[in-house]
Design a protein around this motif. Structure first.
Motif, PDB file in Angstrom:
ATOM      1  N   CYS A  16       1.009  -1.426   0.033  1.00  0.00           N
ATOM      2  CA  CYS A  16       0.018   0.071   0.158  1.00  0.00           C
ATOM      3  C   CYS A  16       0.994   1.453   0.092  1.00  0.00           C
ATOM      4  N   LEU A  17       0.390   2.413  -0.561  1.00  0.00           N
ATOM      5  CA  LEU A  17       0.854   3.759  -0.487  1.00  0.00           C
ATOM      6  C   LEU A  17      -0.313   4.497  -0.646  1.00  0.00           C
ATOM      7  N   ALA A  18      -0.114   5.762  -0.359  1.00  0.00           N
ATOM      8  CA  ALA A  18      -1.034   6.885  -0.286  1.00  0.00           C
ATOM      9  C   ALA A  18      -0.693   7.990  -1.056  1.00  0.00           C
ATOM     10  N   VAL A  19      -1.811   8.675  -1.700  1.00  0.00           N
ATOM     11  CA  VAL A  19      -1.518   9.877  -2.437  1.00  0.00           C
ATOM     12  C   VAL A  19      -2.567  10.828  -2.108  1.00  0.00           C
ATOM     13  N   PRO A  20      -2.320  11.846  -2.155  1.00  0.00           N
ATOM     14  CA  PRO A  20      -3.331  13.123  -2.156  1.00  0.00           C
ATOM     15  C   PRO A  20      -4.747  12.970  -2.967  1.00  0.00           C
ATOM     16  N   GLY A  21      -5.952  13.176  -2.437  1.00  0.00           N
ATOM     17  CA  GLY A  21      -7.058  13.025  -3.203  1.00  0.00           C
ATOM     18  C   GLY A  21      -7.569  14.249  -3.818  1.00  0.00           C
ATOM     19  N   GLU A  22      -8.572  14.505  -4.322  1.00  0.00           N
ATOM     20  CA  GLU A  22      -9.184  15.599  -5.050  1.00  0.00           C
ATOM     21  C   GLU A  22     -10.651  15.735  -4.605  1.00  0.00           C
ATOM     22  N   GLY A  23     -11.050  16.901  -4.322  1.00  0.00           N
ATOM     23  CA  GLY A  23     -12.475  17.201  -4.030  1.00  0.00           C
ATOM     24  C   GLY A  23     -12.707  16.777  -2.599  1.00  0.00           C
ATOM     25  N   ARG A  24     -13.678  15.975  -2.372  1.00  0.00           N
ATOM     26  CA  ARG A  24     -14.102  15.616  -1.000  1.00  0.00           C
ATOM     27  C   ARG A  24     -13.114  14.328  -0.556  1.00  0.00           C
ATOM     28  N   VAL A  25     -12.376  13.871  -1.565  1.00  0.00           N
ATOM     29  CA  VAL A  25     -11.542  12.690  -0.967  1.00  0.00           C
ATOM     30  C   VAL A  25     -10.192  13.430  -0.568  1.00  0.00           C
ATOM     31  N   TRP A  26      -9.888  13.098   0.658  1.00  0.00           N
ATOM     32  CA  TRP A  26      -8.395  13.636   1.391  1.00  0.00           C
ATOM     33  C   TRP A  26      -7.249  12.915   1.005  1.00  0.00           C
ATOM     34  N   ILE A  27      -7.461  11.606   1.136  1.00  0.00           N
ATOM     35  CA  ILE A  27      -6.455  10.592   0.741  1.00  0.00           C
ATOM     36  C   ILE A  27      -6.917   9.295  -0.160  1.00  0.00           C
ATOM     37  N   GLU A  28      -6.174   9.079  -0.934  1.00  0.00           N
ATOM     38  CA  GLU A  28      -6.398   7.699  -1.827  1.00  0.00           C
ATOM     39  C   GLU A  28      -5.213   6.886  -1.335  1.00  0.00           C
ATOM     40  N   VAL A  29      -5.622   5.594  -0.749  1.00  0.00           N
ATOM     41  CA  VAL A  29      -4.934   4.576  -0.463  1.00  0.00           C
ATOM     42  C   VAL A  29      -4.888   3.478  -1.476  1.00  0.00           C
ATOM     43  N   HIS A  30      -3.801   3.217  -2.233  1.00  0.00           N
ATOM     44  CA  HIS A  30      -3.904   2.387  -3.178  1.00  0.00           C
ATOM     45  C   HIS A  30      -2.895   1.239  -2.924  1.00  0.00           C
ATOM     46  N   CYS A  31      -3.691   0.003  -2.802  1.00  0.00           N
ATOM     47  CA  CYS A  31      -3.021  -1.422  -2.535  1.00  0.00           C
ATOM     48  C   CYS A  31      -3.340  -2.465  -3.522  1.00  0.00           C
ATOM     49  N   LYS A  32      -2.127  -2.711  -4.287  1.00  0.00           N
ATOM     50  CA  LYS A  32      -2.395  -3.718  -5.482  1.00  0.00           C
ATOM     51  C   LYS A  32      -3.739  -3.980  -5.891  1.00  0.00           C
ATOM     52  N   GLY A  33      -4.120  -3.085  -6.495  1.00  0.00           N
ATOM     53  CA  GLY A  33      -5.408  -3.494  -7.283  1.00  0.00           C
ATOM     54  C   GLY A  33      -6.759  -2.884  -6.658  1.00  0.00           C
ATOM     55  N   PHE A  34      -6.644  -2.410  -5.305  1.00  0.00           N
ATOM     56  CA  PHE A  34      -7.543  -1.817  -4.665  1.00  0.00           C
ATOM     57  C   PHE A  34      -7.373  -0.331  -4.289  1.00  0.00           C
ATOM     58  N   ILE A  35      -8.395   0.547  -4.566  1.00  0.00           N
ATOM     59  CA  ILE A  35      -8.183   1.888  -4.127  1.00  0.00           C
ATOM     60  C   ILE A  35      -8.898   2.536  -2.941  1.00  0.00           C
TER      61      ILE A  35
END
Length: 93
Positions: free
Chosen positions: A54-73
């Protein structure tokens, strides 16, 4: 004097609710959100899944953080709650 009492009570109640909501959001950190959804990924992905997937990137709009984990976001709001989950499709054959 008494006709202002309901208005004053409404203003006071609104202030208390706003304070409590702000207090709860203040305590949520990026690390808390990443750890929460990495643990969820481990439970959902099963065998072979690792926390380091897993790794995280900033989100957009009402999403603060996107956590990406091999095929799951996992898309999380500022309060740490799940806004929605997505699974990107692989390449089309």
């Amino acid at each position: 004097m008494t006709r202002w009492l309901p208005f004053g009570a409404l203003v006071l109640a609104t202030g208390v609710i706003a304070f409590v909501a702000g207090w709860q959001v203040r305590g949520v950190t990026e690390t808390d959100v990443i750890e929460r959804y990495a643990a969820r990924y481990l439970a959902e992905a099963g065998e072979g899944a690792r926390r380091t997937d897993c790794l995280a990137v900033p989100g957009e709009g009402r999403v603060w953080i996107e956590v990406h984990c091999k095929g799951f976001i996992y898309h999380a709001s500022r309060s740490g709650r799940l806004v929605f989950t997505s699974r990107p499709e692989g390449p089309q054959a």
